[in-house]
Design a protein around this motif. Structure first.
Motif, mmCIF file in Angstrom:
data_model
loop_
_atom_site.group_PDB
_atom_site.id
_atom_site.type_symbol
_atom_site.label_atom_id
_atom_site.label_comp_id
_atom_site.label_asym_id
_atom_site.label_seq_id
_atom_site.Cartn_x
_atom_site.Cartn_y
_atom_site.Cartn_z
ATOM 1 N N UNK A 1 0.823 -1.208 0.000
ATOM 2 C CA UNK A 1 0.000 0.000 0.000
ATOM 3 C C UNK A 1 0.858 1.259 0.000
ATOM 4 N N UNK A 2 1.932 1.269 0.772
ATOM 5 C CA UNK A 2 2.813 2.440 0.793
ATOM 6 C C UNK A 2 3.577 2.593 -0.517
ATOM 7 N N UNK B 1 2.257 5.459 -7.168
ATOM 8 C CA UNK B 1 1.576 5.238 -8.447
ATOM 9 C C UNK B 1 0.185 5.855 -8.455
ATOM 10 N N UNK B 2 -0.437 5.920 -7.286
ATOM 11 C CA UNK B 2 -1.804 6.415 -7.175
ATOM 12 C C UNK B 2 -1.850 7.940 -7.072
ATOM 13 N N UNK B 3 -0.849 8.534 -6.467
ATOM 14 C CA UNK B 3 -0.897 9.963 -6.162
ATOM 15 C C UNK B 3 -1.086 10.887 -7.367
ATOM 16 N N UNK B 4 -0.523 10.613 -8.559
ATOM 17 C CA UNK B 4 -0.776 11.531 -9.676
ATOM 18 C C UNK B 4 -2.246 11.599 -10.095
ATOM 19 N N UNK C 1 -11.534 10.048 -7.235
ATOM 20 C CA UNK C 1 -11.676 10.026 -5.782
ATOM 21 C C UNK C 1 -12.241 8.680 -5.347
ATOM 22 N N UNK C 2 -11.896 8.300 -4.131
ATOM 23 C CA UNK C 2 -12.322 7.003 -3.613
ATOM 24 C C UNK C 2 -13.151 7.212 -2.357
ATOM 25 N N UNK D 1 -11.142 3.445 -7.641
ATOM 26 C CA UNK D 1 -10.038 4.358 -7.898
ATOM 27 C C UNK D 1 -8.841 3.593 -8.478
ATOM 28 N N UNK D 2 -8.500 2.471 -7.877
ATOM 29 C CA UNK D 2 -7.356 1.691 -8.361
ATOM 30 C C UNK D 2 -7.636 1.121 -9.755
ATOM 31 N N UNK D 3 -8.859 0.677 -10.016
ATOM 32 C CA UNK D 3 -9.193 0.157 -11.349
ATOM 33 C C UNK D 3 -9.079 1.246 -12.414
#
Length: 108
Positions: free
Chosen positions: A48-49, A54-57, A63-64, A76-78
């Motif tokens: 997760x960390x 990869x998720x931050x941009x 939004x999740x 959000x991840x999908x």
């Protein structure tokens, strides 16, 4: 002749390698969140960390929301996984186009 092809493959290969790694770790993130694995556990915490970079941009775009129950589909991840596929495809196309343009210019 072989050197030109190897250079263009290297750029596209690096993009593909990054995409493969990013998609793998984002898929693991998706599975961990779906099964509500404790985020403080060793492996889960690391994944997760690590994938936060990869998720931050895309965090502002996608939004999740977390519902009250422990199992949820992390849309959000999908969406981020799909966005990385699109960006990598465009980058691979651009690298191929630039390589073809340079090859055409050298022939003239």
């Amino acid at each position: 002749m072989r050197g030109k092809n190897m250079r263009s493959l290297t750029g596209a290969g690096l993009v593909s390698l990054f995409l493969l790694g990013a998609e793998f770790f984002l898929a693991v993130r998706f599975v961990l969140r779906f099964f509500a694995v404790d985020p403080n556990g060793g492996f889960a915490s690391w994944v997760l960390n690590s994938t936060n970079a990869l998720v931050s941009p895309f965090r502002a775009v996608f939004t999740s929301t977390v519902p009250g129950h422990p199992h949820y589909v992390d849309l959000q991840t999908l969406f981020i996984m799909a966005a990385y596929v699109v960006v990598a495809s465009l980058l691979t196309w651009a690298l191929g186009w630039a390589g073809a343009t340079r090859a055409d210019a050298r022939k003239k």
